[in-house]
Design a protein around this motif. Sequence first.
Motif, mmCIF file in Angstrom:
data_model
loop_
_atom_site.group_PDB
_atom_site.id
_atom_site.type_symbol
_atom_site.label_atom_id
_atom_site.label_comp_id
_atom_site.label_asym_id
_atom_site.label_seq_id
_atom_site.Cartn_x
_atom_site.Cartn_y
_atom_site.Cartn_z
ATOM 1 N N GLU A 7 0.846 -1.199 0.000
ATOM 2 C CA GLU A 7 0.000 0.000 0.000
ATOM 3 C C GLU A 7 0.876 1.241 0.000
ATOM 4 O OE1 GLU A 7 -3.196 0.563 2.796
ATOM 5 O OE2 GLU A 7 -4.068 -1.366 2.266
ATOM 6 N N GLN A 8 0.414 2.272 -0.704
ATOM 7 C CA GLN A 8 1.245 3.450 -0.914
ATOM 8 C C GLN A 8 1.597 4.196 0.370
ATOM 9 O OE1 GLN A 8 -2.287 5.440 -3.213
ATOM 10 N NE2 GLN A 8 -0.642 6.893 -3.100
ATOM 11 N N ARG A 28 -2.427 0.891 -5.413
ATOM 12 C CA ARG A 28 -3.359 2.013 -5.384
ATOM 13 C C ARG A 28 -4.782 1.550 -5.630
ATOM 14 N NH1 ARG A 28 0.228 6.182 -8.988
ATOM 15 N NH2 ARG A 28 2.102 5.910 -7.748
ATOM 16 N N CYS A 39 1.336 -9.405 -0.877
ATOM 17 C CA CYS A 39 0.890 -8.020 -0.733
ATOM 18 C C CYS A 39 0.932 -7.620 0.732
ATOM 19 C CB CYS A 39 -0.527 -7.847 -1.259
ATOM 20 S SG CYS A 39 -0.656 -8.046 -3.037
ATOM 21 N N VAL A 41 -0.583 -4.772 3.335
ATOM 22 C CA VAL A 41 -1.620 -3.755 3.481
ATOM 23 C C VAL A 41 -1.614 -3.213 4.900
ATOM 24 C CG1 VAL A 41 -3.074 -4.761 1.673
ATOM 25 C CG2 VAL A 41 -3.389 -5.465 4.043
ATOM 26 N N THR A 42 -2.212 -2.044 5.082
ATOM 27 C CA THR A 42 -2.261 -1.441 6.415
ATOM 28 C C THR A 42 -3.248 -2.146 7.317
ATOM 29 O OG1 THR A 42 -3.971 0.132 5.771
ATOM 30 C CG2 THR A 42 -1.669 0.866 5.567
#
Length: 81
Positions: A7-8, A28, A39, A41-42
């Motif tokens: 995640e950005q 995004r 992946c 992710v937050t």
Amino acid sequence: MAKIGVEQSLTNIQQALREQGHDVIELRQNTDAEGCDCCVVTGLDSNVMGMSDVSTQGSVIEANGLSAEEVCRQVEDKVNQ
């Protein structure tokens, strides 16, 4: 090395994974995860509605509460399985 989607907002993790030699893709949109081995992710956008659309066959690591080092360790474990 592995292709990792991150995640950005997780720039510190992106940099740590790049330093380890991974190909890091900034996530995004859901389609950005296609072809990623893993992946990160937050976890802030967790599945509130109880619905999910799978856009990758790779593992997903939730970085909430973890240091960049801990996330990198988990990525290595998942990629080397």
